[in-house]
Design an enzyme around this catalytic site. Structure first.
Site, PDB file in Angstrom:
ATOM      1  N   LYS A 178       0.704  -1.152  -0.059  1.00  0.00           N
ATOM      2  CA  LYS A 178      -0.005   0.233  -0.075  1.00  0.00           C
ATOM      3  C   LYS A 178       0.841   1.191  -0.162  1.00  0.00           C
ATOM      4  O   LYS A 178       1.461   1.710   0.996  1.00  0.00           O
ATOM      5  CB  LYS A 178      -1.005   0.061   1.116  1.00  0.00           C
ATOM      6  CG  LYS A 178      -2.081   1.216   0.906  1.00  0.00           C
ATOM      7  CD  LYS A 178      -2.706   1.731   2.270  1.00  0.00           C
ATOM      8  CE  LYS A 178      -1.832   2.474   3.101  1.00  0.00           C
ATOM      9  NZ  LYS A 178      -1.927   3.945   2.473  1.00  0.00           N
ATOM     10  N   GLU A 252      10.218   0.344  10.445  1.00  0.00           N
ATOM     11  CA  GLU A 252      11.382   1.621  10.086  1.00  0.00           C
ATOM     12  C   GLU A 252      10.805   2.851  10.478  1.00  0.00           C
ATOM     13  O   GLU A 252       9.676   3.307   9.686  1.00  0.00           O
ATOM     14  CB  GLU A 252      12.102   1.462   8.936  1.00  0.00           C
ATOM     15  CG  GLU A 252      13.269   1.974   8.562  1.00  0.00           C
ATOM     16  CD  GLU A 252      13.105   3.558   8.285  1.00  0.00           C
ATOM     17  OE1 GLU A 252      12.973   4.428   9.230  1.00  0.00           O
ATOM     18  OE2 GLU A 252      13.113   3.955   7.133  1.00  0.00           O
ATOM     19  N   CYS A 286      13.201  10.711   7.508  1.00  0.00           N
ATOM     20  CA  CYS A 286      13.247   9.888   9.072  1.00  0.00           C
ATOM     21  C   CYS A 286      14.467  10.063   9.664  1.00  0.00           C
ATOM     22  O   CYS A 286      14.541  10.300  11.012  1.00  0.00           O
ATOM     23  CB  CYS A 286      12.661   8.412   8.885  1.00  0.00           C
ATOM     24  SG  CYS A 286      13.498   7.799   7.652  1.00  0.00           S
ATOM     25  N   GLU A 383       9.699  14.483  16.211  1.00  0.00           N
ATOM     26  CA  GLU A 383      10.176  14.789  15.010  1.00  0.00           C
ATOM     27  C   GLU A 383       9.266  15.705  13.967  1.00  0.00           C
ATOM     28  O   GLU A 383       7.877  15.750  14.114  1.00  0.00           O
ATOM     29  CB  GLU A 383       9.759  13.340  14.210  1.00  0.00           C
ATOM     30  CG  GLU A 383      10.270  13.082  12.954  1.00  0.00           C
ATOM     31  CD  GLU A 383      10.377  11.745  12.282  1.00  0.00           C
ATOM     32  OE1 GLU A 383       9.223  10.984  12.712  1.00  0.00           O
ATOM     33  OE2 GLU A 383      11.095  11.326  11.560  1.00  0.00           O
TER      34      GLU A 383
END
Lengths: 477, 288
Positions: A178, A252, A286, A383
């Site tokens: 997806k 991850e 990331c 983040e």
């Protein structure tokens, strides 16, 4: 600053259809969810209508993958390899088309999609193609797991697809993937590439949709392996949802990487590394070096140099070959970056951006630096996933390591020093999966990538990347 | 003449190299396989579990920073100490597990040999799990293994010595520290093992052992934010599911209980070590 004439890459190279279906069992089919549109984040123009996969559609895709698994897993590795080599070659042949499409759908500068994303995508397929008939030498057994359910993010749409699909197929698994809701187009073009390569139907299935579709993939009882790249928040949900099942999982997730600059570092190189670390791909990375830890003695000099360099960055049309900073991927992401940046100011950090014209249409955020950041500030802990750098200082190497590790994340880190022993001492103590020393944001299919702590588990890339897709149980303890 | 009354041992917890009672003051009755009274073992509480995590975290820097050679020496020393206490363990195994004396001796031999086997892995696991990566560019690129951190271990309910050694050794040999929830039914060999650990040059806090209700203690450890991994080998399916869900909160590495019954005498393989290893990849440019 030099004046540059616009140098736009032609978008004629890519044919975007008005609407796209799901790719199931080798064919494009209608989705039963309500279709959604994908837009160009640099202009907010609609690019195409995309089918949404319901749980029933996902079920059909999993069934197709299960059926294909029988033959795909039994096929000699050398034959599987040739399919992957073929795919790699077609990606190279159609690289320009894919790069333009990626920049249109994602907003990233063509310079990056052309010079970073696409070469890495092709290399990844080449790399894992070569493993398909050599698994017995890798040390993880040769037994594939079955059907892999894979959910990927919007920051490197095609590259993340390659990281997921190439090793899965090389090991003999079949996949249901997806793509992210805001960036489905290159995955759908990849489906066409699978058709061009005569990949057996059902080996790769692509189901588009939002979070619900992803949840249907992850929670499908006939999925043997879940691979996810995305936020730590969703990673937690997935880890919880697979509890008590036999599904193998790799995650991850997010990061808040420290980029440590010691006083003896080569400053010009460090400035380039800092810029590459946080402004590459608009900071939608990331492993971005989002916390600059600079030794106090050189902080003034480094910051002056960094600000000068930021003044030369060009923000604008992603398809312009001169562009350094493209568009933020979505309105929602822009809102998140704004919210966290505002929190930075409210909590007392000092905000700075270079003078920079912001286009009237689309989602944009200028490169931003915060100084006077404390470890407790949200912009030092959360983040941001945008072009925002938080600057902190330190006095001793021990303090640098302490601050660098003071985060629940552990994906990557940077170290800048000319002293090799200090570099290795620091790298040794950083609790992170990838350490870039005197460089930043380097990627290669041979090099394992993945995090410590709440940045997730499992590695992608290299021999290590095979482990996620093989049943390595040796039958004993 | 009166028969001499034997001096019984008080079985306590093992935390940070010391032998405290449970801070809760609780204990529970441990019986032999035949149902005879053996001892009142400490029944560890949430506070004991948290103290054990603090001790394990405190020990992590030193133990993970020790040379692999040194860790191997220490684990070999544990094997030496275990060998020298054969008689005591054999008697305890017969009582706790209801095995025959001959079987107890076999399990004891296997436990000693397993420690020796794992001791040798300390400076070799990195060689088989690391790699020098040939990246397409002028960069030095090396992947090496590092321990995950503090690992909670739910020890198997059966195999009170061999099973226990087989779950502890692979976790600590690579530099992790651990908090072990001992077999609830047969906890006494685990406490005797901690006496071995305490005299084996193993730094205090590297292994911490809690006795009591695993259903009570394991979830505290699974949800603890300063625990980095959890081995659920000894957890029943429901407990394992609960613990895995709790472990998601800080994305602990989870080793699920095996689907089949474990043959502790079989070749262990490397999976128990690699379950709690991280891979770190370091890049550096090559140039003049």
């Amino acid at each position: 600053m030099f004046e540059y004439a616009p140098a736009p890459e032609s978008r004629d190279v890519v044919d975007i259809k008005p609407s796209y279906g799901l790719f199931v069992n080798g064919e494009f089919v209608d989705g039963s969810g309500s279709a959604f549109k994908t837009i160009n984040p640099a202009s907010e123009e609609k690019l195409a209508e995309i089918a949404a996969a319901s749980a029933a559609d996902v079920d059909l895709a999993v069934q197709a993958a299960r059926k294909a698994f029988t033959t795909w897993s039994a096929m000699p590795g050398a034959e599987r390899a040739k399919y992957l080599f073929r795919i790699a070659r077609i990606i190279q042949e159609r690289a320009r088309e894919l790069a333009v499409l990626e920049s249109l759908d994602n907003g990233k500068p063509i310079r990056e999609s052309r010079d970073v994303d696409l070469p890495l995508v092709a290399a990844h397929f080449f790399y894992y193609a070569g493993w398909a008939d050599k698994l017995q030498y890798a040390g993880y057994g040769t037994r594939p797991l079955g059907v892999a359910g894979q959910v990927i993010p919007w920051n490197f749409p095609l590259l993340m697809l390659a990281w997921k699909i190439a090793p899965a197929l090389a090991c003999g698994n079949t996949v249901v993937l997806k793509p992210a809701e805001t960036t489905p187009l290159t995955a759908l073009l990849f489906a066409e590439i699978c058709q061009q390569a005569d990949l057996p139907p059902g080996v790769v299935n692509i189901v588009t949709g939002a979070g619900e579709t992803g949840a249907a993939v992850v929670n499908h009882p006939d999925v043997d392996k879940v691979a996810f790249t995305g936020s730590t928040e969703v990673g937690r949900l997935i880890a919880r949802s697979v509890a008590g099942t036999g599904k193998k999982v790799t995650l991850e997730l997010g990061g808040k990487a420290a980029n440590i600059v010691y006083e003896d570092a080569a400053l010009d190189q460090a400035v380039e590394g800092i810029v590459n670390g946080i402004f590459f791909n608009q900071g939608h990375v990331c492993c971005a070096g989002s916390r600059l830890l600079v030794q106090e003695s050189i902080a003034g000099e480094l910051l002056a140099s960094l600000k000068r360099r930021l003044g030369t960055l060009r923000m604008g049309d992603p398809l312009d070959k001169n562009t350094d900073i493209g568009a933020i991927n979505s309105a929602a992401q822009l809102a998140k970056i704004r919210e966290l940046s505002d929190a930075g100011e409210q909590e007392g950090a000092e905000r700075w951006s270079p003078a920079c014209a912001i286009p009237a249409q689309g989602f944009w955020f200028p490169p931003t630096i915060f100084t006077g950041v404390a470890q407790s500030h949200r912009i030092a802990r959360e983040e941001i996933f945008g072009p925002v750098l938080s600057v902190l200082t330190f006095r001793t190497p021990a303090e640098a390591v302490e601050k660098a590790n003071n985060t629940p994340f552990g994906l990557s880190a940077g170290v800048w020093t000319e002293k090799a022993s200090l570099m290795l001492w620091t790298a040794d103590r950083l609790r992170a999966g990838v350490i870039w020393s005197n460089t930043f944001n380097r990627f290669d299919p041979t090099s394992p990538f993945g995090g410590y702590k709440e940045s997730g588990y499992g590695r992608e890339g290299g021999r290590h990347g095979l482990e996620a897709y093989l049943d390595a149980r040796d039958g004993s303890l | 003449m009166t028969e001499r009354l034997s001096v019984r041992k008080t079985y306590k917890l093992f935390i940070g190299g010391a032998f405290p009672r449970s801070e809760s003051g609780r204990s529970y009755v441990v019986t032999s396989a035949k149902g005879e009274f053996l001892a009142n073992a400490s029944k560890a509480s949430r506070k004991d579990a948290r103290d054990a995590v603090v001790a394990a975290r405190k020990a992590f820097g030193g133990w993970s920073g020790a040379t692999a050679y040194n860790r191997g020496q220490v684990i070999y020393r544990i094997a030496e100490m275990l060998e020298s206490r054969r008689a005591q363990f054999a008697a305890e195994l017969v009582a706790a597990d209801g095995v025959a004396a001959k079987k107890a001796a076999e399990l004891l031999d296997a436990a000693v040999d397993r420690l020796v086997w794992y001791a040798g892995w300390s400076d070799k696991i990195g060689a088989i799990r690391g790699s020098a990566n040939p990246v397409a560019g002028p960069y030095f690129n090396l992947s090496s293994t590092e321990p995950t951190g503090v690992v909670a271990v739910v020890a198997p309910p059966t195999g009170p010595l061999l099973g226990l050694v087989s779950v502890i050794a692979p976790v600590i040999v690579t530099g992790n520290t651990c908090v072990v929830v001992a077999s609830e039914r047969a906890p006494l060999p685990s406490i005797t093992l901690s006496e071995v650990l305490a005299t084996s040059d193993l730094p205090g806090g590297v292994v911490n052992i809690l006795t009591g209700g695993s259903e009570e203690i394991a979830p505290w450890l699974a949800g603890h934010m300063d625990v980095n991994g959890i081995d659920l080998t000894g957890a029943a399916p429901d407990l394992a599911k609960t613990c895995e869900e709790l472990a998601a909160e800080n994305l602990k590495r989870v080793l699920r209980p095996p689907a089949d019954k474990i043959d502790w005498l079989a070749d262990p393989g490397t999976a128990r070590m690699t379950a709690f290893l991280e891979t770190k990849t370091v890049w550096h440019p090559i140039g003049v």
